[in-house]
Write an enzyme that holds these catalytic residues in place. Sequence first.
Site, PDB file in Angstrom:
ATOM      1  N   LYS A  25      -4.149   3.441  -2.164  1.00 16.69           N
ATOM      2  CA  LYS A  25      -3.613   3.493  -3.529  1.00 16.69           C
ATOM      3  C   LYS A  25      -3.453   2.092  -4.090  1.00 16.69           C
ATOM      4  O   LYS A  25      -3.371   1.096  -3.364  1.00 16.69           O
ATOM      5  CB  LYS A  25      -2.272   4.225  -3.566  1.00 16.69           C
ATOM      6  CG  LYS A  25      -1.164   3.621  -2.670  1.00 16.69           C
ATOM      7  CD  LYS A  25      -0.405   2.471  -3.300  1.00 16.69           C
ATOM      8  CE  LYS A  25       0.620   1.853  -2.362  1.00 16.69           C
ATOM      9  NZ  LYS A  25       1.240   0.622  -2.922  1.00 16.69           N
ATOM     10  N   ALA A 123      -1.677  -3.988   6.081  1.00 16.04           N
ATOM     11  CA  ALA A 123      -0.621  -4.800   5.455  1.00 16.04           C
ATOM     12  C   ALA A 123      -1.137  -5.422   4.167  1.00 16.04           C
ATOM     13  O   ALA A 123      -0.882  -6.580   3.865  1.00 16.04           O
ATOM     14  CB  ALA A 123      -0.115  -5.875   6.417  1.00 16.04           C
ATOM     15  N   GLY A 124      -1.877  -4.598   3.391  1.00 18.73           N
ATOM     16  CA  GLY A 124      -2.514  -5.101   2.176  1.00 18.73           C
ATOM     17  C   GLY A 124      -1.924  -4.580   0.887  1.00 18.73           C
ATOM     18  O   GLY A 124      -2.467  -4.847  -0.190  1.00 18.73           O
ATOM     19  N   GLY A 128      -2.396   1.917   3.507  1.00 21.93           N
ATOM     20  CA  GLY A 128      -3.323   2.403   4.522  1.00 21.93           C
ATOM     21  C   GLY A 128      -2.633   3.178   5.634  1.00 21.93           C
ATOM     22  O   GLY A 128      -3.089   4.251   6.035  1.00 21.93           O
ATOM     23  N   GLY A 129      -1.528   2.654   6.136  1.00 23.01           N
ATOM     24  CA  GLY A 129      -0.787   3.365   7.168  1.00 23.01           C
ATOM     25  C   GLY A 129      -0.239   4.693   6.672  1.00 23.01           C
ATOM     26  O   GLY A 129      -0.208   5.686   7.405  1.00 23.01           O
ATOM     27  N   SER A 130       0.170   4.723   5.416  1.00 25.57           N
ATOM     28  CA  SER A 130       0.661   5.966   4.821  1.00 25.57           C
ATOM     29  C   SER A 130      -0.461   6.982   4.679  1.00 25.57           C
ATOM     30  O   SER A 130      -0.258   8.183   4.866  1.00 25.57           O
ATOM     31  CB  SER A 130       1.283   5.680   3.450  1.00 25.57           C
ATOM     32  OG  SER A 130       2.425   4.857   3.584  1.00 25.57           O
ATOM     33  N   ASP A 163       5.231   6.120   0.464  1.00 30.14           N
ATOM     34  CA  ASP A 163       3.848   6.261   0.010  1.00 30.14           C
ATOM     35  C   ASP A 163       3.133   7.465   0.620  1.00 30.14           C
ATOM     36  O   ASP A 163       2.053   7.838   0.167  1.00 30.14           O
ATOM     37  CB  ASP A 163       3.047   4.995   0.332  1.00 30.14           C
ATOM     38  CG  ASP A 163       3.444   3.813  -0.539  1.00 30.14           C
ATOM     39  OD1 ASP A 163       4.067   4.031  -1.592  1.00 30.14           O
ATOM     40  OD2 ASP A 163       3.127   2.665  -0.155  1.00 30.14           O
TER      41      ASP A 163
END
Length: 325
Positions: A25, A123-124, A128-130, A163
Site C-alpha cells: 500500500k 521496512a519500506g 509488506g509484513g502486513s 495495516d
Amino acid sequence: MQGPDSPDYDWAGRPRHVRVRAPGKINASFRVGPLREDGYHSVASTYLAVSLYEEVQATAKPGTPAQDVTVSVSPNSSLAPELLAGIPLDGSNLAVRAAQLVADISENPCGVHLEITKHVPIAGGMGGGSADAAATLVACDALWHAGLSREELSHLGSELGADVPFALLGGAAVGLGVGDKLTAALAPEPMHWVLVQSPLGLSTPVVYGALDTLRKGAEPAAPEQVDPRILAALRAGDAAMLAPFLVNDLQAAALHLAPALHHTLQAGRDRGALAVLVSGSGPTVAMLALDAEHAAELAAGLADAGHHALAVQGPVHGAQRIFDA
C-alpha cells in the site's frame, strides 16, 4: 484447480496447498495526531492498494499439532538477498502469528508451512509484513476450512497491526483511529505511480518517535477525517486534481532519519512527477504520474539515474486466493 479426489486434498476435501497474494500500500495522505495513552497515535489516512504484491503459499502438515508453524522465504522473491536474510523466521514473523490466530479458532487445524515470496520493500513504509499476514489469514482459513468471513479475518488482522485489515480489504479506503477503522473509498479508475525503493530500512516505531521529538510536545489535535478534496480526486480518477493534496506528516521524521531521501524526492520533481512523498513511515518514495505512459517514462528516467524505480497502479484488490491444490 484439481478436484477433491486428488492426492493434493485430504480426506475431508481440504486443499493441502493454498497460495494467496496480497498488495502493498501507499498512503496518499497521512495525518498524525498526538500520542495516545495506549502508545499509539491517532491518524487519518487515505490508503491505496497498489500492484506490488506479496505471495504466501500455505502447505498443510497433516498429523502435526497446530502449533507447528514454520516459515521460509521463496527464492523467487525479487528483493536483494541481504534484505531477505534479515526476515525473522520464528514466532515474531507476522505471518506465523496470523496462522496461529486462525488455528486458535479452527476446529481441525494442523501444522502448516508458509513460504513467502517477497516483492514489497522490507521496512519500506508499504505494509509488506502486513500483506504477508493478510495473505496468511486467507490461506489458513481455506486450508483448515475455518469458514471465517472477511469481517472476522479483518478483526483477527487488527490484532496484528493497523495495516493488516487494509491488506485484506484492498482498493482505496479511509483509515481512522490508529488506521484500522476503515471505510472504503470510491476510486473507479487506477492512478499511476512510480515507487522508488531505498537500500535503507526505517522502523515504523522509530519514525513515530522521531516525529514526537521534532514536534517537541506541540502535537496537533487528533485528526477526524481526510481532506474531502482527496476523495473527490480519487472518485474522478484525476491525478492532476489529486497532486496538490498529497501529504504525509511522517515525512519530516523520515527525512530527519534518512536525509538522502531529499535527493530522491527532488529527482522525482526534476523528472516531472506530479507530486512526490515518502510512503508511510518510509523510506520508499511514491511519485504520482499523469497516466501509465508518464509513469513508465518517469520510472525509466529514474532507473537511468541509478534509482530502483518501479511503475505501479492502484487501487487493486485486497488479499485473494490464486491457487489451491
